[in-house]
Scaffold this active site. Structure first.
Site, PDB file in Angstrom:
ATOM      1  N   LYS A 184      47.772  38.285  25.729  1.00  0.00           N
ATOM      2  CA  LYS A 184      47.674  37.361  26.865  1.00  0.00           C
ATOM      3  C   LYS A 184      49.061  36.825  27.159  1.00  0.00           C
ATOM      4  CE  LYS A 184      44.454  35.335  29.497  1.00  0.00           C
ATOM      5  NZ  LYS A 184      43.101  35.783  29.851  1.00  0.00           N
TER       6      LYS A 184
HETATM    7  P1  NAD Z   1      41.163  31.387  39.614  1.00  0.00           P
HETATM    8  O1  NAD Z   1      42.544  30.841  39.636  1.00  0.00           O
HETATM    9  O2  NAD Z   1      40.786  32.437  40.600  1.00  0.00           O
HETATM   10  O3  NAD Z   1      40.091  30.179  39.779  1.00  0.00           O
HETATM   11  C1  NAD Z   1      40.073  29.066  38.950  1.00  0.00           C
HETATM   12  C2  NAD Z   1      39.077  28.066  39.543  1.00  0.00           C
HETATM   13  O4  NAD Z   1      38.946  26.960  38.662  1.00  0.00           O
HETATM   14  C3  NAD Z   1      39.537  27.492  40.890  1.00  0.00           C
HETATM   15  O5  NAD Z   1      38.409  27.334  41.736  1.00  0.00           O
HETATM   16  C4  NAD Z   1      40.115  26.131  40.501  1.00  0.00           C
HETATM   17  O6  NAD Z   1      40.069  25.194  41.574  1.00  0.00           O
HETATM   18  C5  NAD Z   1      39.174  25.745  39.384  1.00  0.00           C
HETATM   19  N1  NAD Z   1      39.735  24.742  38.477  1.00  0.00           N
HETATM   20  C6  NAD Z   1      40.963  24.716  37.923  1.00  0.00           C
HETATM   21  N2  NAD Z   1      41.112  23.620  37.154  1.00  0.00           N
HETATM   22  C7  NAD Z   1      39.930  22.952  37.219  1.00  0.00           C
HETATM   23  C8  NAD Z   1      39.463  21.756  36.649  1.00  0.00           C
HETATM   24  N3  NAD Z   1      40.229  21.024  35.843  1.00  0.00           N
HETATM   25  N4  NAD Z   1      38.185  21.378  36.926  1.00  0.00           N
HETATM   26  C9  NAD Z   1      37.401  22.110  37.728  1.00  0.00           C
HETATM   27  N5  NAD Z   1      37.797  23.268  38.311  1.00  0.00           N
HETATM   28  C10 NAD Z   1      39.055  23.665  38.058  1.00  0.00           C
HETATM   29  O7  NAD Z   1      40.910  31.867  38.116  1.00  0.00           O
HETATM   30  P2  NAD Z   1      39.834  32.919  37.589  1.00  0.00           P
HETATM   31  O8  NAD Z   1      40.472  34.249  37.550  1.00  0.00           O
HETATM   32  O9  NAD Z   1      38.553  32.704  38.329  1.00  0.00           O
HETATM   33  O10 NAD Z   1      39.667  32.422  36.074  1.00  0.00           O
HETATM   34  C11 NAD Z   1      38.761  31.398  35.689  1.00  0.00           C
HETATM   35  C12 NAD Z   1      38.458  31.530  34.220  1.00  0.00           C
HETATM   36  O11 NAD Z   1      37.911  32.839  33.972  1.00  0.00           O
HETATM   37  C13 NAD Z   1      39.642  31.407  33.262  1.00  0.00           C
HETATM   38  O12 NAD Z   1      39.212  30.828  32.059  1.00  0.00           O
HETATM   39  C14 NAD Z   1      40.042  32.847  33.014  1.00  0.00           C
HETATM   40  O13 NAD Z   1      40.746  33.015  31.794  1.00  0.00           O
HETATM   41  C15 NAD Z   1      38.662  33.477  32.950  1.00  0.00           C
HETATM   42  N6  NAD Z   1      38.654  34.922  33.162  1.00  0.00           N
HETATM   43  C16 NAD Z   1      39.174  35.478  34.285  1.00  0.00           C
HETATM   44  C17 NAD Z   1      39.114  36.863  34.445  1.00  0.00           C
HETATM   45  C18 NAD Z   1      39.591  37.554  35.692  1.00  0.00           C
HETATM   46  O14 NAD Z   1      39.385  38.775  35.805  1.00  0.00           O
HETATM   47  N7  NAD Z   1      40.182  36.865  36.657  1.00  0.00           N
HETATM   48  C19 NAD Z   1      38.545  37.661  33.446  1.00  0.00           C
HETATM   49  C20 NAD Z   1      38.001  37.055  32.315  1.00  0.00           C
HETATM   50  C21 NAD Z   1      38.060  35.677  32.191  1.00  0.00           C
END
Ligand code: NAD
Length: 430
Positions: free
Chosen positions: A120
């Site tokens: 990561k």
């Molecule tokens: P992203 O940046 O597209 O979206 C993040 C979302 O969370 C946004 O809507 C943001 O406004 C919200 N957010 C941020 N801080 C916040 C808070 N304090 N309270 C409430 N909402 C908040 O990110 P993503 O890619 O959707 O990732 C989200 C989670 O999923 C992370 O933990 C990431 O590690 C995990 N994840 C992502 C992927 C991927 O393929 N993108 C894969 C596996 C896991």
């Protein structure tokens, strides 16, 4: 604009903070150790990162000043294959967080049996404070700095919080320029025109939906009409919410960084996503009522999907959560103490290492397609994703029943056994 003073805050590492992501991960490993049989003698392997690189990233700002940012790439374990895991741009990124996220990638990749280790990366930055040219320079310099340890057969980054296909395109181009050959397989989550895979952008949210649907089916809970609450409305939460909505569920509550929103009759998820994608603030969307944070955590639901950041579902929040099933879209959203509260209250948790594995699974498909230069249809991608997710979940449920443990510990049993068997078979060098 003044150059921010270097603080090295991201390097601060508090080993005794029980709520730090790395400590959370260590507690999860302790819970699995008694079930590892003879492989338990290797369990210390899981408690160490193989390699962590911290880099200084100086960039020219548009106003002529120079700013420095801290960046990291952690490779937790490479026993089963090259490292794989996303890159996060966020002001709260720390070395502790990146280490934990890399370890969860080791477990996730092994849980769904992808031939990868765990890695990561992250930069301690609020990307909203940068212009697009500054963001590109930051990404390119970071890629060059971690170029020592990444590569299509070494470690393959992907998007995570605040990073997307464009950032992957810059990473791919920078790496390719440095090695003197177009290396599409160095990152996944790229634009389709550069060797990206159909279905990758939606894959994590789709995997969350598939695992929720299958688990709900096992609980005899129909998705149609189910009340769903989602924290995080980005790539993962937004897509998952949309798929629930399309399947006839009622998404009654959503929270993002702007605040919390609800609609008792069900939010029009497509319209809300369009509104946010065009720069609107979720809580100002016409089809919702803004509510307080405490009201959000108390909303009544059948399925709750944390899809924002780690450490969100604390023991305190778990005591008030009114749901039947938690499906973890985010990595590490539930603290070990909250896990215990949810267990005692009879609320089932589908852990991150299974529920959000859809993204890395389609990343794996993308990498395979890049190597063979032969691309699959979206229908092929989605049906292979469906099969891998359903089979992995079935195996976890089976292991949980066999050992009478939570789905999280079951997923860790399967994954850690695979990682440690590889460790044992490879032996220790030299
Ligand atoms: P992203 O940046 O597209 O979206 C993040 C979302 O969370 C946004 O809507 C943001 O406004 C919200 N957010 C941020 N801080 C916040 C808070 N304090 N309270 C409430 N909402 C908040 O990110 P993503 O890619 O959707 O990732 C989200 C989670 O999923 C992370 O933990 C990431 O590690 C995990 N994840 C992502 C992927 C991927 O393929 N993108 C894969 C596996 C896991």
């Amino acid at each position: 604009m003044a150059t921010p003073r270097p603080t090295a805050a991201g390097l601060s590492y508090v080993p005794n903070n029980p709520n730090s992501p790395w400590q959370m991960y260590l507690q999860q490993v302790d819970r699995v150790a008694p079930y590892l049989g003879h492989l338990a003698r290797w369990v210390e392997t899981l408690k160490h990162c193989k390699r962590v690189l911290a880099v200084d990233i100086p960039i020219n700002r548009d106003d002529g000043t120079v700013a420095h940012f801290e960046g990291f790439r952690a490779q937790h374990n490479l026993s089963r294959g090259p490292g794989k895991g996303g890159v996060r741009y966020h002001p709260d990124v720390t070395i502790d967080e990146v280490m934990a996220l890399s370890a969860w990638m080791t477990v996730k990749n092994a849980a769904v049996n992808l031939p990868y280790g765990g890695a990561k990366g992250g930069i301690r930055v609020d990307p909203k404070t940068l212009t697009r040219p500054e963001l590109e320079r930051l990404t390119r310099r970071y890629t060059s700095e971690i170029g020592l340890i990444i590569g299509p057969d070494k470690d393959i980054p992907a998007p995570d919080v605040n990073t997307d296909a464009q950032i992957m395109a810059w990473m791919m181009d920078t790496y390719s320029m440095n090695v003197g050959a177009t290396a599409t397989g160095v990152v996944t989550g790229k634009p389709i025109a550069l060797g990206g895979s159909l279905g990758r952008r939606e894959a994590t949210g789709r995997g969350v939906y598939i695992t929720a649907r299958e688990t709900a089916h096992g609980m005899k809970m129909p998705i149609e009409g189910a009340r769903v609450v989602v924290q995080g409305f980005g790539n993962v939460g937004g897509v998952a919410a949309q798929l629930f909505h399309e399947a006839g569920a009622k998404v009654v509550g959503v929270q993002d960084v702007s605040g919390s929103a609800m609609n008792e009759a069900g939010i029009d998820v497509n319209a809300a996503r369009d509104y946010v994608a065009k720069g609107g603030s979720l809580i100002e969307f016409k089809g919702v009522t803004a509510i307080s944070e405490s009201d959000f955590w108390a909303l009544k639901s059948d399925i709750f999907v944390p899809a924002a950041l780690e450490n969100q579902l604390t023991a305190e929040r778990a005591r008030h959560l009114s749901t039947r099933l938690v499906v973890e879209g985010a990595n590490g959203p539930t603290t070990p103490a909250a896990d215990d509260v949810l267990h005692d209250r009879g609320i089932l948790v589908v852990p991150d290492v299974i529920a959000n594995a859809g993204g890395v699974t389609v990343s794996y498909f993308e990498w395979v397609q890049d190597f063979s230069s032969f691309f699959w249809t979206e229908a092929e991608i989605n049906s292979r994703l469906e099969r891998i997710m359903v089979d992995a979940l079935k195996a976890v449920v089976h292991t949980a029943e066999e050992h009478k443990v939570s789905l999280r510990t079951a997923a860790f049993i399967i994954a850690c056994s695979r990682v440690l068997a590889a460790r044992e078979q490879r032996g220790l060098y030299p």
